[in-house]
Design a protein around this motif. Sequence first.
Motif, PDB file in Angstrom:
ATOM      1  N   MET A   1      -6.532  -2.671  18.349  1.00 50.60           N
ATOM      2  CA  MET A   1      -6.055  -2.243  17.060  1.00 50.60           C
ATOM      3  C   MET A   1      -7.214  -2.233  16.077  1.00 50.60           C
ATOM      4  N   ASP A   2      -7.302  -1.208  15.292  1.00 57.42           N
ATOM      5  CA  ASP A   2      -8.309  -1.111  14.248  1.00 57.42           C
ATOM      6  C   ASP A   2      -7.983  -2.137  13.167  1.00 57.42           C
ATOM      7  N   SER A   3      -8.945  -2.930  12.756  1.00 54.84           N
ATOM      8  CA  SER A   3      -8.691  -3.973  11.761  1.00 54.84           C
ATOM      9  C   SER A   3      -8.288  -3.396  10.414  1.00 54.84           C
ATOM     10  N   ASP A   4      -8.494  -2.089  10.209  1.00 51.53           N
ATOM     11  CA  ASP A   4      -8.094  -1.457   8.956  1.00 51.53           C
ATOM     12  C   ASP A   4      -6.674  -0.901   9.015  1.00 51.53           C
ATOM     13  N   ASP A   5      -6.014  -0.978  10.184  1.00 53.18           N
ATOM     14  CA  ASP A   5      -4.641  -0.484  10.290  1.00 53.18           C
ATOM     15  C   ASP A   5      -3.737  -1.315   9.398  1.00 53.18           C
ATOM     16  N   ASP A   6      -2.981  -0.633   8.565  1.00 53.78           N
ATOM     17  CA  ASP A   6      -2.083  -1.298   7.632  1.00 53.78           C
ATOM     18  C   ASP A   6      -1.031  -0.280   7.234  1.00 53.78           C
ATOM     19  N   SER A   7       0.219  -0.554   7.560  1.00 51.92           N
ATOM     20  CA  SER A   7       1.275   0.424   7.274  1.00 51.92           C
ATOM     21  C   SER A   7       1.500   0.624   5.778  1.00 51.92           C
ATOM     22  N   ASN A   8       0.981  -0.276   4.937  1.00 52.67           N
ATOM     23  CA  ASN A   8       1.084  -0.081   3.487  1.00 52.67           C
ATOM     24  C   ASN A   8       0.335   1.170   3.036  1.00 52.67           C
ATOM     25  N   LYS A   9      -0.650   1.600   3.840  1.00 51.95           N
ATOM     26  CA  LYS A   9      -1.476   2.755   3.481  1.00 51.95           C
ATOM     27  C   LYS A   9      -0.928   4.063   4.039  1.00 51.95           C
ATOM     28  N   ASP A  10       0.251   4.006   4.657  1.00 57.13           N
ATOM     29  CA  ASP A  10       0.861   5.173   5.286  1.00 57.13           C
ATOM     30  C   ASP A  10       1.935   5.748   4.366  1.00 57.13           C
ATOM     31  N   GLY A  11       1.697   6.944   3.867  1.00 58.21           N
ATOM     32  CA  GLY A  11       2.634   7.561   2.935  1.00 58.21           C
ATOM     33  C   GLY A  11       4.019   7.764   3.512  1.00 58.21           C
ATOM     34  N   TYR A  12       4.100   8.155   4.782  1.00 62.80           N
ATOM     35  CA  TYR A  12       5.413   8.349   5.412  1.00 62.80           C
ATOM     36  C   TYR A  12       6.160   7.026   5.524  1.00 62.80           C
ATOM     37  N   ALA A  13       5.474   5.988   5.953  1.00 70.68           N
ATOM     38  CA  ALA A  13       6.120   4.681   6.128  1.00 70.68           C
ATOM     39  C   ALA A  13       6.529   4.068   4.799  1.00 70.68           C
ATOM     40  N   ASN A  14       5.959   4.551   3.696  1.00 73.33           N
ATOM     41  CA  ASN A  14       6.284   4.014   2.380  1.00 73.33           C
ATOM     42  C   ASN A  14       7.357   4.807   1.655  1.00 73.33           C
ATOM     43  N   ALA A  15       7.804   5.914   2.227  1.00 75.92           N
ATOM     44  CA  ALA A  15       8.889   6.671   1.589  1.00 75.92           C
ATOM     45  C   ALA A  15      10.146   5.810   1.570  1.00 75.92           C
ATOM     46  N   ARG A  16      10.888   5.839   0.483  1.00 74.32           N
ATOM     47  CA  ARG A  16      12.034   4.932   0.353  1.00 74.32           C
ATOM     48  C   ARG A  16      13.130   5.220   1.359  1.00 74.32           C
ATOM     49  N   GLN A  17      13.201   6.453   1.880  1.00 71.98           N
ATOM     50  CA  GLN A  17      14.220   6.784   2.870  1.00 71.98           C
ATOM     51  C   GLN A  17      13.808   6.370   4.294  1.00 71.98           C
ATOM     52  N   THR A  18      12.571   5.974   4.462  1.00 71.24           N
ATOM     53  CA  THR A  18      12.049   5.616   5.775  1.00 71.24           C
ATOM     54  C   THR A  18      12.466   4.205   6.160  1.00 71.24           C
TER      55      THR A  18
END
Length: 111
Positions: A1-18
């Motif tokens: 895993m890349d140490s910079d992976d962070d789902s907070n930086k993912d626009g799709y994962a941050n959509a309120r309907q997601t």
Amino acid sequence: MDSDDDSNKDGYANARQTIAVTAITHQGEQSWYAEPGANILVAAPSDGDGEGITTTDNEGNGGYRNGDYTDDFGGTSSATPLVSGVIALLLDANENLTYRDIQHILVQSSR
């Protein structure tokens, strides 16, 4: 895993309907390959610590093994469909549920 992976930086994962799903081991710990993030709503079982998910497989040599099932399937490729199946069952029981209702049920029924 890349140490910079962070789902907070993912626009799709941050959509309120997601409904952001992470993978956990059979011991309830986040899998090594799963991204951390405050936007994770629910976790589902996956592989890790020598255990995997048992599921159907392509017949014969076209699958993971020379058979019709595998017992070492994993990743978010197993965790997310598991949650999707739960959501499908919820919607089958009550098709009037909104995405917010589904999120609430998942949160209230998770440990």
